[in-house]
Design a protein around this motif. Structure first.
Motif, PDB file in Angstrom:
ATOM      1  N   GLN A 107      88.289  20.489  -8.590  1.00 27.20           N
ATOM      2  CA  GLN A 107      89.019  20.210  -9.826  1.00 27.20           C
ATOM      3  C   GLN A 107      88.563  18.966 -10.594  1.00 27.20           C
ATOM      4  N   ALA A 108      87.600  18.203 -10.121  1.00 25.32           N
ATOM      5  CA  ALA A 108      87.225  16.962 -10.807  1.00 25.32           C
ATOM      6  C   ALA A 108      85.751  16.646 -10.575  1.00 25.32           C
ATOM      7  N   LYS A 111      83.317   9.989 -11.365  1.00 25.09           N
ATOM      8  CA  LYS A 111      83.486   9.159 -12.552  1.00 25.09           C
ATOM      9  C   LYS A 111      82.332   8.161 -12.639  1.00 25.09           C
ATOM     10  N   PRO A 116      86.805  10.547  -8.073  1.00 25.04           N
ATOM     11  CA  PRO A 116      88.134  10.876  -8.594  1.00 25.04           C
ATOM     12  C   PRO A 116      89.202  10.636  -7.524  1.00 25.04           C
ATOM     13  N   SER A 117      90.450  10.619  -7.952  1.00 17.41           N
ATOM     14  CA  SER A 117      91.565  10.433  -7.026  1.00 17.41           C
ATOM     15  C   SER A 117      91.964  11.771  -6.389  1.00 17.41           C
ATOM     16  N   LYS A 119      94.879  13.173  -6.573  1.00 19.87           N
ATOM     17  CA  LYS A 119      95.653  13.945  -7.567  1.00 19.87           C
ATOM     18  C   LYS A 119      94.739  14.657  -8.561  1.00 19.87           C
ATOM     19  N   GLU A 120      93.628  14.024  -8.936  1.00 18.38           N
ATOM     20  CA  GLU A 120      92.696  14.652  -9.872  1.00 18.38           C
ATOM     21  C   GLU A 120      91.986  15.854  -9.241  1.00 18.38           C
ATOM     22  N   CYS A 121      91.846  15.841  -7.925  1.00 21.34           N
ATOM     23  CA  CYS A 121      91.147  16.908  -7.207  1.00 21.34           C
ATOM     24  C   CYS A 121      92.080  17.968  -6.629  1.00 21.34           C
TER      25      CYS A 121
END
Length: 135
Positions: A107-108, A111, A116-117, A119-121
């Protein structure tokens, strides 16, 4: 009466659905080494080796590599993937900690100043699922 007891005995296990996750890893540059996948089920410890919920790997195939993860309970997960091209079973990095081998996330994307965090993944598993990750 025996059948009721059997149902009651196995009732707690009925709520723990086991799902199949198929991970399609695209952008694999060569067939050298393996594609390694780390599955995380919580934000705390995301991307830390000792916090991996489950891991799997498959022989790398240039272009696209498929990895199937079985028996994954319902829940929220995030994946980190890397192409271990030299087969040393670790993600090689430079002296700054920047990966030297291709990596990807569910999902990400990476950066400019770090990964990514959770939550982002993160994504939800409530049934069998297929997910695509670009390296």
């Amino acid at each position: 009466m025996k059948s009721i007891r059997l149902v009651l005995l196995f009732l707690p296990f009925l709520g723990f659905a086991q799902n199949k996750l198929i991970v399609e890893v695209d952008g694999v540059k060569s067939s050298l080494g393996s594609i390694n996948i780390a599955v995380y089920n919580k934000e705390e410890g995301f991307l830390k080796f000792e916090s991996v919920f489950l891991s799997d790997s498959a022989q790398a195939n240039a272009g696209k590599t498929m990895v199937q993860i079985n028996d994954l309970p319902n829940g929220e997960y995030a994946l980190a993937v890397f192409h271990d091209e030299n087969g040393n079973n670790k993600l090689d990095t430079n002296w700054l900690g920047i990966p030297r081998e291709p990596i990807g996330f569910s999902q990400a994307r990476m950066k400019t100043f770090g990964p990514p965090s959770f939550k982002e993944c993160a994504f939800q598993m409530t049934s069998d699922k297929a997910i695509k990750i670009d390296l």
